[in-house]
Design an enzyme around this catalytic site. Structure first.
Site, mmCIF file in Angstrom:
data_model
loop_
_atom_site.group_PDB
_atom_site.id
_atom_site.type_symbol
_atom_site.label_atom_id
_atom_site.label_comp_id
_atom_site.label_asym_id
_atom_site.label_seq_id
_atom_site.Cartn_x
_atom_site.Cartn_y
_atom_site.Cartn_z
ATOM 1 N N ASN A 18 0.809 -1.221 0.000
ATOM 2 C CA ASN A 18 0.000 0.000 0.000
ATOM 3 C C ASN A 18 0.844 1.274 0.000
ATOM 4 O OD1 ASN A 18 0.525 -1.079 2.702
ATOM 5 N ND2 ASN A 18 -0.484 0.760 3.438
ATOM 6 N N HIS A 19 2.128 1.147 0.402
ATOM 7 C CA HIS A 19 3.008 2.323 0.351
ATOM 8 C C HIS A 19 3.830 2.372 -0.932
ATOM 9 C CE1 HIS A 19 2.015 4.007 4.158
ATOM 10 N NE2 HIS A 19 2.328 2.915 4.826
ATOM 11 N N HIS B 35 -0.191 -8.671 0.362
ATOM 12 C CA HIS B 35 0.009 -7.552 1.285
ATOM 13 C C HIS B 35 -1.362 -7.133 1.822
ATOM 14 C CE1 HIS B 35 2.797 -4.528 2.798
ATOM 15 N NE2 HIS B 35 1.805 -3.671 2.700
ATOM 16 N N HIS C 79 3.672 -6.360 9.912
ATOM 17 C CA HIS C 79 4.977 -6.276 10.587
ATOM 18 C C HIS C 79 5.076 -7.202 11.796
ATOM 19 C CE1 HIS C 79 6.192 -2.091 8.764
ATOM 20 N NE2 HIS C 79 5.580 -2.881 7.894
HETATM 21 FE FE LIG Z 1 1.893 -2.071 4.076
#
Ligand SMILES: [Fe+2]
Length: 263
Positions: free
Chosen positions: A68-69, A151, A178
């Site tokens: 998403n980043h 993701h 994470h």
């Molecule tokens: Fe992410």
């Protein structure tokens, strides 16, 4: 083949962990191919830049995935189309999205397709990853083995995605949270699965960030600018997957972690 997958590389600490310790991890596990999620690898922990990408590749990574980043550092638009071993989630809507969502590499004569998809639960509303991934796999008939970095935020969506693709891909490994999960397994159809590979970077912060601003945000509900934690232990988290090159099914999957204070 043996695949080493490295969970989200966060900031300078994450990149340095790969530079300093990926060789040691590879000595221990002897993978034929190494894949890393690099969507948090800029010094600010958001997006990827060319310097971080090149350092990750120089450390011994073969393919970098995103999430998403992917677009958080706008410089990516300058190099994503020319870097064939850098992929972003396939299911961004629209026809003119830069880069691509998969790549196929030759691993000792075996064709490995590496796919990157993004979930939609508690995330941006991308196109349906389930049907698009199934359709893409149908088009990749040349590939002997297929690895998918999914993701996504929700454990339910990750497991449902893996079960939906069970038997059609070698492995589905989740990224983004994470936090490494303790559920590595082979699904009945032969797909290796791990809900989340965890993070590569500062081990003692808030998912890679400094504690104080994150806690403050929970206290007063105001936006805060997070900074990557630069001190404390570093960790490389990920997993190792053994794939049968003939069937394309996983034989074994296990999480791995390397802490710099334990080397
Ligand atoms: Fe992410």
């Amino acid at each position: 083949m043996r695949i080493l997958f490295i969970g989200d590389v966060v900031g300078n600490v994450g990149v340095s962990m790969l530079t300093d310790y990926l060789g040691k991890l590879k000595q221990e596990y002897k993978p034929q191919v190494t894949i890393a999620n690099g969507e948090n690898s800029t010094p600010m922990g958001r997006g990827i830049n060319l310097v971080a990408y090149k350092k990750i590749m120089s450390a011994g990574v073969d393919v970098v995935t995103l999430g998403n980043h992917a677009w958080s550092n706008r410089d990516i638009n300058d190099f994503i189309d020319s870097e064939k071993r850098l992929i972003r989630p396939f299911n961004f809507p629209g026809k003119n999205v830069p880069g691509k969502g998969y790549t196929i590499i030759n691993v000792n004569g075996v064709k490995l397709a590496i796919l990157n998809f993004q979930g939609r639960v508690f995330m941006d509303n991308l196109d349906d990853p389930f049907s698009l991934c199934e359709q893409l796999i149908g088009e990749l008939k040349d590939a002997d083995c297929v690895f998918v970095d999914f993701h996504a935020e929700a454990t339910s969506e990750k497991l449902a995605f893996a079960k939906y693709l069970d038997g059609k891909v070698s492995a589905v490994v989740g990224t983004h949270t994470h936090v490494q999960t303790n559920d590595a397994r082979i699904l009945p159809g032969g797909t290796g699965f791990l809900t989340d590979a965890g993070m590569t970077g500062p081990a003692d912060g808030m998912l890679g960030m400094q504690d104080d601003t994150v806690i403050q945000r929970f206290l007063d509900q105001r936006p805060a600018r997070y900074s990557v934690k630069e001190d404390g232990r570093g960790v490389i988290s990920g997993c190792v997957i053994d794939v049968d090159d003939t069937t394309g099914h996983a034989k074994k999957i296990k999480p791995v972690n390397l802490f710099d204070n334990e080397v």
